[in-house]
Motif scaffolding. Structure first.
Motif, mmCIF file in Angstrom:
data_model
loop_
_atom_site.group_PDB
_atom_site.id
_atom_site.type_symbol
_atom_site.label_atom_id
_atom_site.label_comp_id
_atom_site.label_asym_id
_atom_site.label_seq_id
_atom_site.Cartn_x
_atom_site.Cartn_y
_atom_site.Cartn_z
ATOM 1 N N GLU A 1 0.818 -1.212 0.000
ATOM 2 C CA GLU A 1 0.000 0.000 0.000
ATOM 3 C C GLU A 1 0.849 1.258 0.000
ATOM 4 O O GLU A 1 0.322 2.364 -0.140
ATOM 5 C CB GLU A 1 -0.935 0.010 1.211
ATOM 6 C CG GLU A 1 -0.216 0.044 2.534
ATOM 7 C CD GLU A 1 -1.163 0.001 3.709
ATOM 8 O OE1 GLU A 1 -0.702 0.278 4.830
ATOM 9 O OE2 GLU A 1 -2.354 -0.314 3.515
ATOM 10 N N LYS A 2 2.179 1.101 0.109
ATOM 11 C CA LYS A 2 3.085 2.245 0.111
ATOM 12 C C LYS A 2 4.007 2.292 -1.103
ATOM 13 O O LYS A 2 4.471 3.361 -1.491
ATOM 14 C CB LYS A 2 3.956 2.239 1.370
ATOM 15 C CG LYS A 2 3.214 2.411 2.675
ATOM 16 C CD LYS A 2 4.208 2.403 3.837
ATOM 17 C CE LYS A 2 3.510 2.587 5.171
ATOM 18 N NZ LYS A 2 4.496 2.578 6.288
ATOM 19 N N THR A 3 4.307 1.134 -1.701
ATOM 20 C CA THR A 3 5.374 1.053 -2.697
ATOM 21 C C THR A 3 4.924 0.351 -3.974
ATOM 22 O O THR A 3 4.332 -0.727 -3.924
ATOM 23 C CB THR A 3 6.595 0.308 -2.115
ATOM 24 O OG1 THR A 3 6.997 0.937 -0.898
ATOM 25 C CG2 THR A 3 7.758 0.335 -3.094
ATOM 26 N N ILE B 1 16.748 -4.950 -1.066
ATOM 27 C CA ILE B 1 15.899 -3.840 -1.522
ATOM 28 C C ILE B 1 14.423 -4.193 -1.358
ATOM 29 O O ILE B 1 13.622 -3.386 -0.858
ATOM 30 C CB ILE B 1 16.222 -3.493 -2.994
ATOM 31 C CG1 ILE B 1 17.628 -2.899 -3.105
ATOM 32 C CG2 ILE B 1 15.178 -2.531 -3.566
ATOM 33 C CD1 ILE B 1 18.109 -2.744 -4.534
ATOM 34 N N LEU B 2 14.065 -5.410 -1.741
ATOM 35 C CA LEU B 2 12.665 -5.832 -1.642
ATOM 36 C C LEU B 2 12.241 -6.007 -0.190
ATOM 37 O O LEU B 2 11.127 -5.614 0.195
ATOM 38 C CB LEU B 2 12.455 -7.127 -2.419
ATOM 39 C CG LEU B 2 12.600 -7.019 -3.940
ATOM 40 C CD1 LEU B 2 12.604 -8.402 -4.578
ATOM 41 C CD2 LEU B 2 11.475 -6.170 -4.526
ATOM 42 N N ALA B 3 13.103 -6.589 0.623
ATOM 43 C CA ALA B 3 12.774 -6.774 2.040
ATOM 44 C C ALA B 3 12.544 -5.422 2.716
ATOM 45 O O ALA B 3 11.605 -5.256 3.511
ATOM 46 C CB ALA B 3 13.890 -7.543 2.741
ATOM 47 N N GLU B 4 13.380 -4.449 2.393
ATOM 48 C CA GLU B 4 13.213 -3.111 2.973
ATOM 49 C C GLU B 4 11.896 -2.485 2.526
ATOM 50 O O GLU B 4 11.164 -1.893 3.337
ATOM 51 C CB GLU B 4 14.381 -2.218 2.557
ATOM 52 C CG GLU B 4 14.293 -0.802 3.102
ATOM 53 C CD GLU B 4 15.404 0.107 2.592
ATOM 54 O OE1 GLU B 4 15.539 1.209 3.141
ATOM 55 O OE2 GLU B 4 16.130 -0.282 1.648
ATOM 56 N N ALA B 5 11.579 -2.630 1.246
ATOM 57 C CA ALA B 5 10.338 -2.044 0.724
ATOM 58 C C ALA B 5 9.109 -2.673 1.365
ATOM 59 O O ALA B 5 8.105 -1.989 1.625
ATOM 60 C CB ALA B 5 10.285 -2.212 -0.788
ATOM 61 N N LEU B 6 9.175 -3.971 1.631
ATOM 62 C CA LEU B 6 8.042 -4.691 2.208
ATOM 63 C C LEU B 6 8.037 -4.657 3.734
ATOM 64 O O LEU B 6 7.106 -5.159 4.369
ATOM 65 C CB LEU B 6 8.053 -6.142 1.729
ATOM 66 C CG LEU B 6 7.829 -6.353 0.226
ATOM 67 C CD1 LEU B 6 8.062 -7.804 -0.157
ATOM 68 C CD2 LEU B 6 6.432 -5.910 -0.178
ATOM 69 N N GLU B 7 9.124 -4.114 4.328
ATOM 70 C CA GLU B 7 9.275 -4.017 5.777
ATOM 71 C C GLU B 7 9.217 -5.392 6.425
ATOM 72 O O GLU B 7 8.527 -5.622 7.421
ATOM 73 C CB GLU B 7 8.211 -3.083 6.359
ATOM 74 C CG GLU B 7 8.303 -1.660 5.823
ATOM 75 C CD GLU B 7 7.221 -0.735 6.373
ATOM 76 O OE1 GLU B 7 6.222 -1.253 6.940
ATOM 77 O OE2 GLU B 7 7.372 0.492 6.262
#
Length: 408
Positions: free
Chosen positions: A227-229, A319-325
């Motif tokens: 919902e953010k990225t 990068i993906l882990a950070e984006a998905l928190e």
């Protein structure tokens, strides 16, 4: 309709339980593909229509058996035209984009379409196109009408329409009506325009991108990570400038505050981001290993009235882990990373998965190695035959435009 949340469109992930999706059952437009003009129409081969329709029906049945309401593009357009009584307006706009010069032929086709009593059949005819042999004009009244040549069509067919992912893209509670890479496909976006302008269920949907924009963007390059990225591919079909435009339009008016721009090779085999990269679970993605070495990822965020661009220098997993928190992600490599198997199965859309719920996907049955790896990773895999559909170079995600997913 899907569960009522006050919004007709609700897409805040790639993996939330799919409740409603738009597809197009291949029609007579495929029978207007001819060998000499395949490149013009973005095809490599000619699918057998009857078999392609059976495969598509199997795809739709899997969706319905899993609780997904299947909406057909051709029916939605028909309902929109009839509800708003804009059939003549649609025909005139469609004709204006065919490339036909005004004259006797132009008027003959216009009259033929307006003579259809059944709007649904008229819509199908606009998709099918017109050959020179089916329009008779007794007296040419312009030089354009007098010119003959070898090209067999007066109006090109739209054989790519069964890839409903590309002409428009649902994002959050809104939609991007796209400007396509090729003229032959840009006409497809007219159907999306009429659905989201006039269909009783969708006409109030906010639009984040307009089909008359100057730069190209296609739905196969747009992935809804959260919902953010968003993740958007810079590809053969999507211009970096379009990503900036879309980002500016959604920042501040939606929950989105970051776009990850993935720069992939500009060629046909990597046509869209979703041909090499899709999300299949909370922490799992399919990926074609060939893109990993040279992949650049840029973060696009809001900066006053504009945007800020920063390259993300890290592993794709991080990068993906950070984006998905989340702590970490798993990349499931097409073909198991074997260069021969991966190349073959990616060409046959082994990485183009449609996720219908967390950890539940629909895929072509022909990509046996990748499908086995998905199962070994704990993914529930629904397979169907795609031997004819795949000739258009697209898979289950390409053939589906989700309009409603449950939030996760």
């Amino acid at each position: 309709m899907a569960a009522n949340t006050g919004q007709a469109v609700n897409i805040f992930s790639e993996i939330g339980k799919l409740k409603q999706v738009i597809v197009h059952r291949p029609g007579r437009e495929l029978e207007n593909l001819v060998p000499d003009y395949l490149d013009r129409l973005l095809f490599d081969d000619i699918p057998f229509l009857e078999a392609a329709q059976k495969e598509h029906d199997e795809f739709a049945k899997i969706l319905e058996d899993n609780g997904v309401e299947v909406l057909y593009l051709e029916r939605l357009v028909t309902e929109a035209l009839d509800a708003a009584d804009v059939k003549e307006q649609f025909v005139d706009e469609w004709l204006a984009e065919t490339g036909l010069a005004k004259g006797a032929t132009y008027e003959a086709i216009r009259q033929d379409l307006l003579n259809y009593d059944d709007t649904f059949e008229m819509v199908l005819k606009t998709m099918e196109g017109y050959t020179k042999t089916e329009v008779e004009v007794s007296d040419s009244v312009s030089l354009a009408d007098s010119i003959s040549g070898d090209y067999p069509f007066l109006v090109d067919p739209m054989p790519n329409l069964y890839f409903t992912r590309d002409p428009f893209a649902t994002i959050g509670n809104g939609v991007s009506i796209n400007h396509m890479y090729a003229e032959t496909r840009n006409r497809e976006t007219l159907y999306g325009k009429y659905i989201f302008d006039f269909h009783p269920n969708f006409k109030d949907t906010e639009t984040y991108y307009k089909r008359d924009a100057e730069t190209r963007i296609e739905g196969g390059d747009i992935l809804i990570l959260s919902e953010k990225t968003l993740a958007i591919g810079i590809s053969q079909r999507t211009d970096a400038r379009s990503i900036e435009t879309l980002a500016k339009n959604i920042f501040g008016t939606t929950s989105y505050d970051e776009v990850l721009a993935f720069s992939i090779a500009e060629n046909r085999k990597f046509m869209h981001l979703d041909t090499v990269f899709t999300m299949v679970d909370y922490d799992k993605f399919t990926i074609h290993p060939e893109i990993e070495g040279d992949l650049q990822v840029f973060s696009v965020t809001k900066d006053g009235e504009g945007v800020k661009i920063e390259e993300k220098v890290d592993t794709l997993e991080n990068i993906l882990a950070e984006a998905l928190e989340i702590e970490k992600v798993e990349l499931i490599r097409c073909g198991g990373g074997d260069p021969v198997i991966a190349a073959r199965e990616q060409w046959n859309d082994g990485s183009n998965t449609l996720t219908i719920a967390p950890g539940v996907v629909i895929v072509y049955n022909r990509n046996t190695v990748t499908n086995k790896l998905l199962r070994e990773a704990g993914i529930t895999v629904h397979e169907f035959d795609g031997s004819e559909l795949v000739r258009g170079r697209g898979g289950p995600r390409c053939m589906s435009m989700p309009v409603y997913r449950e939030n996760i």
